[in-house]
Design a protein around this motif. Structure first.
Motif, PDB file in Angstrom:
ATOM      1  N   SER A  91       0.918  -1.127   0.066  1.00 42.21           N
ATOM      2  CA  SER A  91      -0.061   0.056  -0.128  1.00 42.21           C
ATOM      3  C   SER A  91       0.923   1.091   0.164  1.00 42.21           C
TER       4      SER A  91
ATOM      5  N   VAL B   9      -1.241   5.477   4.403  1.00 43.68           N
ATOM      6  CA  VAL B   9      -1.954   4.566   5.399  1.00 43.68           C
ATOM      7  C   VAL B   9      -1.521   4.666   6.839  1.00 43.68           C
TER       8      VAL B   9
ATOM      9  N   ASN C 268      -4.360   5.931   9.631  1.00 44.44           N
ATOM     10  CA  ASN C 268      -4.804   5.277  10.868  1.00 44.44           C
ATOM     11  C   ASN C 268      -4.250   5.684  12.174  1.00 44.44           C
TER      12      ASN C 268
ATOM     13  N   ARG D 272      -6.466   8.333  13.357  1.00 45.12           N
ATOM     14  CA  ARG D 272      -7.824   7.814  13.775  1.00 45.12           C
ATOM     15  C   ARG D 272      -7.504   7.487  15.357  1.00 45.12           C
TER      16      ARG D 272
ATOM     17  N   ASP E 258      -7.926   0.367   8.919  1.00 41.90           N
ATOM     18  CA  ASP E 258      -8.002   0.115   7.603  1.00 41.90           C
ATOM     19  C   ASP E 258      -6.530  -0.678   7.195  1.00 41.90           C
ATOM     20  N   SER E 259      -6.561  -1.709   7.038  1.00 39.61           N
ATOM     21  CA  SER E 259      -5.361  -2.495   6.616  1.00 39.61           C
ATOM     22  C   SER E 259      -4.673  -2.323   5.389  1.00 39.61           C
ATOM     23  N   HIS E 260      -5.676  -1.832   4.469  1.00 38.84           N
ATOM     24  CA  HIS E 260      -5.436  -1.940   3.043  1.00 38.84           C
ATOM     25  C   HIS E 260      -5.011  -3.149   2.526  1.00 38.84           C
TER      26      HIS E 260
ATOM     27  N   GLN F 238      -9.545  -4.163  10.259  1.00 38.94           N
ATOM     28  CA  GLN F 238     -10.217  -4.611   9.002  1.00 38.94           C
ATOM     29  C   GLN F 238      -9.305  -5.424   8.131  1.00 38.94           C
ATOM     30  N   ASP F 239      -9.608  -6.612   7.499  1.00 39.29           N
ATOM     31  CA  ASP F 239      -9.008  -7.492   6.640  1.00 39.29           C
ATOM     32  C   ASP F 239      -7.680  -7.947   7.508  1.00 39.29           C
TER      33      ASP F 239
END
Length: 424
Positions: free
Chosen positions: A340, A345, A349, A352, A378-380, A403-404
């Protein structure tokens, strides 16, 4: 995956085998004469993609419980693949195997997942083309799928604009099939696993400063290889042990190759309590790492240190957010073209979580010490992002939701289990 705050991480852990070395052991074993035995191989998705590709080119590879057996056929023993070579999510497989395929007497096509189809491949296409290789991007965008028609190759000296072990290795591997000595010079020294292992297999590779050169047509002989623990995987438990109160973790048999171990230098500059035990300097150097809870402070990371820790920067960014003072990361534009855009990213994060962080063109500025809280991350689909925030979740207040989260299977399938065990 939901992660909650912990204290008192304790225990002894053997992290998975080094991903870079596992890839190379299979590749070079396939090009060697005889059976190469690989112990502590990384059973991650990326390395399994490498096995799959070489099986499609006629190499018999056995996966036993504790060993990988690669029945090599020599430098010119590969066969035209039975279908497209699927590299999955592995940039290492894509770039290194391209150097090998460029000198074969058959054509092949390399493809992978959606992420691989966005990763920059012009950085290998250019030097291979200068050697006379026929390599094209099917979609004319400098990315996979790649179509390679094997050709006789010419020796070159390549001045690489980036310090990249994948680019360097691609050129050196193509150089085995060239008509003279092939060499590469980098702006900074990248990881040198290829040079070490090729010499171990019987090739003639010399290194001076940031340059490496290989003689053509080596006779590679099968070897036994014990893969050391991956320091990139160890990084998450190094950080967890340093940041989680009342913790002491012993990591066994971790690779500490100086071209890879930049995170240890950074941790010490941040005030970390890390002791190296049972050091073994032979071949790929290893040591046991004893990690104890520490009060960390900000630092500056730049220049020649960046290639030695590029994969650990997501974890370092999290450490910096919990440390006191300001950490500056620069000269790390390579982060934008990983699984990513790791600059964007990590900044998104960490914000957040309440961190004071800003992204720059080539890194980040992190003002540490603010209280951080759990968040939806969001791990992308980036394994290193997911693992970094899982560690953050053991330290911050509240619950962390990733996530993911199963993207960690790329490099560390047992990661969440090991993180849980350390806390219990």
């Amino acid at each position: 995956m939901k992660i909650k705050k912990q204290t008192g991480l304790r225990g002894t852990l053997t992290v998975p085998g080094d991903k870079s070395i596992s890839h190379r052991a299979v590749m070079f074993g396939a090009l060697a004469k005889g059976t190469t035995r690989i112990t502590h191989f990384l059973e991650g998705a990326d390395c399994l993609s490498t096995i799959s590709c070489f099986r499609k080119m006629g190499i018999e590879i056995e996966r036993n419980q504790d060993q990988i057996l690669v029945h090599g056929k020599g430098l010119h023993g590969l066969q035209a693949p039975s279908g497209i070579l699927d590299v999955g999510n592995s940039g290492t497989t894509t770039r290194l195997i391209s150097g090998i395929l460029a000198g074969q007497n058959f054509s092949s096509e390399i493809d992978g997942d959606a992420s691989i189809r966005t990763r920059p491949m012009k950085r290998i296409m250019a030097p291979l083309a200068s050697m006379g290789a026929d390599i094209i991007s099917r979609n004319n965008n400098g990315c996979a799928p790649l179509i390679i028609t094997g050709k006789p190759l010419h020796a070159v000296h390549y001045d690489s604009p980036v310090a990249s072990a994948q680019v360097k290795s691609c050129v050196l591997l193509a150089g085995m099939y060239a008509d003279g000595i092939t060499s590469v010079t980098e702006p900074f020294l990248s990881r040198n696993h290829t040079e070490i292992m090729l010499n171990y297999f019987g090739a003639k590779v010399s290194s001076t400063g940031t340059s490496a050169a290989i003689y053509p047509e080596p006779v590679l002989e099968a070897r036994d290889i014990v893969v050391p623990g991956d320091i990139s995987s160890a990084a998450y438990f190094i950080a967890a042990g340093l940041l989680t109160p009342d913790s002491e973790i012993l990591l066994k048999n971790v690779g500490i190759n100086p071209t890879r171990a930049g995170i240890l230098k950074v941790c010490r500059s941040m005030g970390a309590d890390i002791t190296l035990l049972n050091k073994n300097p032979e071949g790929e150097p290893t040591a046991d790492l004893l990690i104890r809870t520490s009060s960390l402070k900000g630092t500056v990371i730049q220049g020649a240190d960046i290639p030695t820790l590029i994969d650990e920067i997501p974890m370092i960014a999290v450490m910096a957010a919990f440390a006191q003072g300001t950490t500056i990361i620069q000269d790390a534009q390579e982060l934008k073209v990983k699984e990513s855009d790791r600059i964007a990213v990590m900044v998104d994060n960490l914000k957040r979580m309440g961190a004071d962080i800003e992204g720059t063109d080539d890194g980040m500025i992190i003002h540490g010490g603010r209280p951080l809280h759990g968040a939806a991350i969001d791990s992308h689909l980036d394994h290193r992002v997911a693992m970094s925030f899982a560690v953050a979740g053991t330290i911050c207040e509240g619950e962390m939701e990733i996530q993911d989260a199963q993207c960690v299977d790329i490099s560390y399938p047992e990661f969440y289990k090991d993180l849980y065990l350390c806390g219990n």
